[in-house]
Design a protein around this motif. Structure first.
Motif, PDB file in Angstrom:
ATOM      1  N   TRP A 101       0.799  -1.229   0.000  1.00  0.00           N
ATOM      2  CA  TRP A 101       0.000   0.000   0.000  1.00  0.00           C
ATOM      3  C   TRP A 101       0.837   1.289   0.000  1.00  0.00           C
ATOM      4  O   TRP A 101       0.626   2.165  -0.839  1.00  0.00           O
ATOM      5  CB  TRP A 101      -0.952   0.028   1.199  1.00  0.00           C
ATOM      6  N   ALA A 102       1.760   1.417   0.963  1.00  0.00           N
ATOM      7  CA  ALA A 102       2.484   2.694   1.137  1.00  0.00           C
ATOM      8  C   ALA A 102       3.324   3.033  -0.087  1.00  0.00           C
ATOM      9  O   ALA A 102       3.285   4.161  -0.606  1.00  0.00           O
ATOM     10  CB  ALA A 102       3.337   2.645   2.391  1.00  0.00           C
ATOM     11  N   ASN A 103       4.076   2.044  -0.590  1.00  0.00           N
ATOM     12  CA  ASN A 103       4.905   2.299  -1.778  1.00  0.00           C
ATOM     13  C   ASN A 103       4.056   2.686  -2.969  1.00  0.00           C
ATOM     14  O   ASN A 103       4.428   3.532  -3.782  1.00  0.00           O
ATOM     15  CB  ASN A 103       5.705   1.045  -2.159  1.00  0.00           C
ATOM     16  N   ASP A 139     -16.862  -8.092  -1.559  1.00  0.00           N
ATOM     17  CA  ASP A 139     -16.170  -8.595  -0.380  1.00  0.00           C
ATOM     18  C   ASP A 139     -16.798  -7.974   0.875  1.00  0.00           C
ATOM     19  O   ASP A 139     -16.861  -6.752   1.007  1.00  0.00           O
ATOM     20  CB  ASP A 139     -14.679  -8.206  -0.494  1.00  0.00           C
ATOM     21  N   ASP A 140     -17.249  -8.824   1.800  1.00  0.00           N
ATOM     22  CA  ASP A 140     -17.861  -8.315   3.040  1.00  0.00           C
ATOM     23  C   ASP A 140     -16.874  -7.481   3.852  1.00  0.00           C
ATOM     24  O   ASP A 140     -17.277  -6.676   4.683  1.00  0.00           O
ATOM     25  CB  ASP A 140     -18.356  -9.482   3.914  1.00  0.00           C
ATOM     26  N   GLU A 141     -15.579  -7.708   3.619  1.00  0.00           N
ATOM     27  CA  GLU A 141     -14.548  -6.977   4.377  1.00  0.00           C
ATOM     28  C   GLU A 141     -14.138  -5.674   3.696  1.00  0.00           C
ATOM     29  O   GLU A 141     -13.268  -4.958   4.181  1.00  0.00           O
ATOM     30  CB  GLU A 141     -13.289  -7.851   4.526  1.00  0.00           C
ATOM     31  N   ALA A 142     -14.765  -5.363   2.537  1.00  0.00           N
ATOM     32  CA  ALA A 142     -14.295  -4.236   1.721  1.00  0.00           C
ATOM     33  C   ALA A 142     -14.231  -2.931   2.517  1.00  0.00           C
ATOM     34  O   ALA A 142     -13.223  -2.214   2.463  1.00  0.00           O
ATOM     35  CB  ALA A 142     -15.193  -4.070   0.496  1.00  0.00           C
ATOM     36  N   ALA A 143     -15.291  -2.629   3.256  1.00  0.00           N
ATOM     37  CA  ALA A 143     -15.322  -1.340   3.965  1.00  0.00           C
ATOM     38  C   ALA A 143     -14.204  -1.274   5.009  1.00  0.00           C
ATOM     39  O   ALA A 143     -13.544  -0.236   5.157  1.00  0.00           O
ATOM     40  CB  ALA A 143     -16.684  -1.134   4.615  1.00  0.00           C
ATOM     41  N   ALA A 144     -13.970  -2.401   5.712  1.00  0.00           N
ATOM     42  CA  ALA A 144     -12.925  -2.415   6.739  1.00  0.00           C
ATOM     43  C   ALA A 144     -11.553  -2.223   6.086  1.00  0.00           C
ATOM     44  O   ALA A 144     -10.702  -1.480   6.593  1.00  0.00           O
ATOM     45  CB  ALA A 144     -12.972  -3.733   7.510  1.00  0.00           C
ATOM     46  N   ILE A 145     -11.343  -2.887   4.937  1.00  0.00           N
ATOM     47  CA  ILE A 145     -10.050  -2.784   4.252  1.00  0.00           C
ATOM     48  C   ILE A 145      -9.825  -1.342   3.778  1.00  0.00           C
ATOM     49  O   ILE A 145      -8.750  -0.755   3.965  1.00  0.00           O
ATOM     50  CB  ILE A 145      -9.995  -3.778   3.058  1.00  0.00           C
ATOM     51  N   ILE A 146     -10.861  -0.753   3.194  1.00  0.00           N
ATOM     52  CA  ILE A 146     -10.714   0.613   2.663  1.00  0.00           C
ATOM     53  C   ILE A 146     -10.554   1.629   3.799  1.00  0.00           C
ATOM     54  O   ILE A 146      -9.794   2.593   3.676  1.00  0.00           O
ATOM     55  CB  ILE A 146     -11.897   0.920   1.720  1.00  0.00           C
ATOM     56  N   THR A 147     -11.209   1.377   4.931  1.00  0.00           N
ATOM     57  CA  THR A 147     -11.040   2.260   6.093  1.00  0.00           C
ATOM     58  C   THR A 147      -9.578   2.232   6.557  1.00  0.00           C
ATOM     59  O   THR A 147      -8.966   3.272   6.824  1.00  0.00           O
ATOM     60  CB  THR A 147     -11.978   1.828   7.249  1.00  0.00           C
ATOM     61  N   ARG A 148      -8.989   1.023   6.610  1.00  0.00           N
ATOM     62  CA  ARG A 148      -7.570   0.907   7.031  1.00  0.00           C
ATOM     63  C   ARG A 148      -6.670   1.611   6.022  1.00  0.00           C
ATOM     64  O   ARG A 148      -5.748   2.330   6.384  1.00  0.00           O
ATOM     65  CB  ARG A 148      -7.157  -0.572   7.106  1.00  0.00           C
ATOM     66  N   PHE A 149      -6.977   1.404   4.741  1.00  0.00           N
ATOM     67  CA  PHE A 149      -6.158   2.004   3.680  1.00  0.00           C
ATOM     68  C   PHE A 149      -6.168   3.527   3.804  1.00  0.00           C
ATOM     69  O   PHE A 149      -5.119   4.178   3.776  1.00  0.00           O
ATOM     70  CB  PHE A 149      -6.709   1.550   2.318  1.00  0.00           C
ATOM     71  N   ALA A 182      -6.927   5.332   6.413  1.00  0.00           N
ATOM     72  CA  ALA A 182      -6.306   5.771   7.676  1.00  0.00           C
ATOM     73  C   ALA A 182      -4.789   5.865   7.507  1.00  0.00           C
ATOM     74  O   ALA A 182      -4.138   6.778   8.030  1.00  0.00           O
ATOM     75  CB  ALA A 182      -6.669   4.795   8.796  1.00  0.00           C
ATOM     76  N   GLU A 183      -4.225   4.927   6.738  1.00  0.00           N
ATOM     77  CA  GLU A 183      -2.762   4.947   6.516  1.00  0.00           C
ATOM     78  C   GLU A 183      -2.348   6.021   5.518  1.00  0.00           C
ATOM     79  O   GLU A 183      -1.216   6.484   5.533  1.00  0.00           O
ATOM     80  CB  GLU A 183      -2.297   3.580   5.984  1.00  0.00           C
ATOM     81  N   SER A 190     -14.383   9.054   6.220  1.00  0.00           N
ATOM     82  CA  SER A 190     -12.917   8.979   6.270  1.00  0.00           C
ATOM     83  C   SER A 190     -12.270  10.279   6.735  1.00  0.00           C
ATOM     84  O   SER A 190     -11.069  10.333   6.979  1.00  0.00           O
ATOM     85  CB  SER A 190     -12.359   8.621   4.887  1.00  0.00           C
ATOM     86  N   GLY A 191     -13.060  11.344   6.806  1.00  0.00           N
ATOM     87  CA  GLY A 191     -12.503  12.628   7.220  1.00  0.00           C
ATOM     88  C   GLY A 191     -11.827  13.356   6.068  1.00  0.00           C
ATOM     89  O   GLY A 191     -11.219  14.414   6.263  1.00  0.00           O
ATOM     90  N   ARG A 192     -11.886  12.798   4.857  1.00  0.00           N
ATOM     91  CA  ARG A 192     -11.285  13.456   3.683  1.00  0.00           C
ATOM     92  C   ARG A 192     -12.390  14.149   2.899  1.00  0.00           C
ATOM     93  O   ARG A 192     -13.574  13.877   3.079  1.00  0.00           O
ATOM     94  CB  ARG A 192     -10.590  12.442   2.756  1.00  0.00           C
ATOM     95  N   SER A 193     -11.957  14.993   1.991  1.00  0.00           N
ATOM     96  CA  SER A 193     -12.893  15.590   1.060  1.00  0.00           C
ATOM     97  C   SER A 193     -13.279  14.491   0.057  1.00  0.00           C
ATOM     98  O   SER A 193     -12.418  13.964  -0.642  1.00  0.00           O
ATOM     99  CB  SER A 193     -12.176  16.752   0.360  1.00  0.00           C
ATOM    100  N   TRP A 194     -14.566  14.106   0.025  1.00  0.00           N
ATOM    101  CA  TRP A 194     -14.949  12.947  -0.804  1.00  0.00           C
ATOM    102  C   TRP A 194     -15.993  13.325  -1.853  1.00  0.00           C
ATOM    103  O   TRP A 194     -16.779  14.267  -1.670  1.00  0.00           O
ATOM    104  CB  TRP A 194     -15.485  11.804   0.062  1.00  0.00           C
ATOM    105  N   THR A 195     -15.986  12.552  -2.942  1.00  0.00           N
ATOM    106  CA  THR A 195     -17.030  12.638  -3.972  1.00  0.00           C
ATOM    107  C   THR A 195     -17.309  11.217  -4.434  1.00  0.00           C
ATOM    108  O   THR A 195     -16.378  10.425  -4.608  1.00  0.00           O
ATOM    109  CB  THR A 195     -16.554  13.470  -5.187  1.00  0.00           C
ATOM    110  N   ILE A 196     -18.593  10.897  -4.629  1.00  0.00           N
ATOM    111  CA  ILE A 196     -18.950   9.551  -5.106  1.00  0.00           C
ATOM    112  C   ILE A 196     -19.555   9.659  -6.501  1.00  0.00           C
ATOM    113  O   ILE A 196     -20.431  10.503  -6.749  1.00  0.00           O
ATOM    114  CB  ILE A 196     -19.943   8.874  -4.128  1.00  0.00           C
TER     115      ILE A 196
END
Ligand SMILES: NC(=O)c1ccc[n+]([C@@H]2O[C@H](COP(=O)([O-])OP(=O)(O)OC[C@H]3O[C@@H](n4cnc5c(N)ncnc54)[C@H](OP(=O)(O)O)[C@@H]3O)[C@@H](O)[C@H]2O)c1
Length: 283
Positions: A54-56, A72-82, A84-85, A119-125
């Motif tokens: 991810w970081a690189n 993927d049922d885990e998608a939201a959790a994975i994207i939240t972690r991504f 956050a990093e 996510s606390g970011r400026s978002w657009t969907i």
């Protein structure tokens, strides 16, 4: 601004890369199998299921275009972690899909939308309709059956769909990434007209001169059709669910959002067909 683009080799992401480079922006083009660098495009290896990438992959990006993880049922959790990093990223554009906002908050794609909004970011969907490029570029969905047996396999009944050209989705993404005023907003990106899959098959047949037919398969027949060619069960379930949503009229949506964002009309199914379904010259 440097934009990190997920799914950069896919039907939509590839065009987002093109639209942003045309707008003069440096791009980090992320996928598991990145291609060669060229111009202002830096291909980077990225895998949602391998956090060590991810970081690189993100590097110095300060904006991201997310395709998300489909079913993927885990998608939201994975994207939240991504996210956050990704502390340097201030702007997030998520490609979701028509109708996702009307699904339960726990449905994987809706949960991803909410994760981005929180996510606390400026978002657009952006919520596009069915991609026209599924017909010629997506081997699993339609392209292989169309090529091998002239069958447009889609258990969709007589419901109409406001098909989206991925080039228009890309131009909408470039508009919201490069201009201000789209923070905290969602747009439904559809084509300018609605066709049933039967009408789409007729259009492809007429343009290509091939005997293309719509096969309005029942779900079990559809399942057999997909499984015969080795598609994984989770993917088949996801597709059958999407066809059910088409039958329920979810993709009948048609909006002016694209025109309001870009100042031009979206491409029609006829334009797409004329550019991609001309008869093959005989040797
Ligand atoms: N298709 C439609 O009609 C439609 C309509 C509305 C919305 N959408 C949304 O659009 C999305 C699909 O976009 P698309 O059609 O452009 O995709 P696509 O053509 O299927 O391409 C998928 C992209 O994701 C990359 N990828 C796959 N698995 C990955 C992983 N584990 N980690 C990182 N990258 C990965 C692929 O490259 P590598 O294989 O090299 O990793 C490729 O660049 C879906 O989420 C869907 O909800 C689709």
């Amino acid at each position: 601004m440097t934009v990190w683009i997920e799914g950069a080799t896919g039907k939509a992401g590839r065009r987002v890369v093109e639209a942003l480079t045309a707008a003069g922006l440096p791009v980090r083009a992320a996928s598991r199998h990145p291609g060669e660098a060229s111009g202002s495009v830096t291909p980077v290896r990225f895998d949602w299921y391998d956090e060590s990438t991810w970081a690189n992959a993100l590097g110095n990006a300060d904006a991201v275009f997310l395709k998300g993880l489909d079913s993927d049922d885990e998608a939201a959790a994975i994207i939240t972690r991504f996210l956050a990093e990704a502390s340097a990223v201030s702007r997030v554009v998520l490609m979701s899909a028509v109708g996702v906002d009307r699904t339960p908050n726990t449905a994987p794609r809706r949960a991803v939308e909410l994760a981005v909004e929180r996510s606390g970011r400026s978002w657009t969907i952006l919520r596009p309709s069915w991609f026209l490029q599924n017909f010629d570029e997506d081997e699993w969905v339609f392209a292989r059956a169309l090529r091998e047996s002239n069958e447009l396999y889609a258990g969709t009944g007589a419901s109409k769909v406001g098909f989206t050209d991925t080039r228009d989705l890309a131009d909408a993404a470039a508009a919201v990434l490069t201009r201000e005023g789209h923070e905290g907003r969602s747009y439904t990106i559809t084509g300018p007209e609605r066709l049933t899959f039967g009408e789409m098959a007729e259009l492809l047949a007429k343009t290509s001169g091939r005997p293309i037919k719509h096969v309005d398969a029942k779900p079990e027949e559809h399942r057999r059709h997909f499984e015969k060619s080795g598609r994984p069960e989770a993917w088949v379930n996801h597709m059958l669910h999407l066809f059910k949503l088409v039958r329920a009229g979810v993709f009948t949506a048609q909006t002016d959002d694209f025109e309001n964002l870009t100042g031009r009309r979206p491409r029609t199914p006829r334009q797409y067909a004329e550019e991609n379904w001309q008869p093959t010259p005989q040797r």
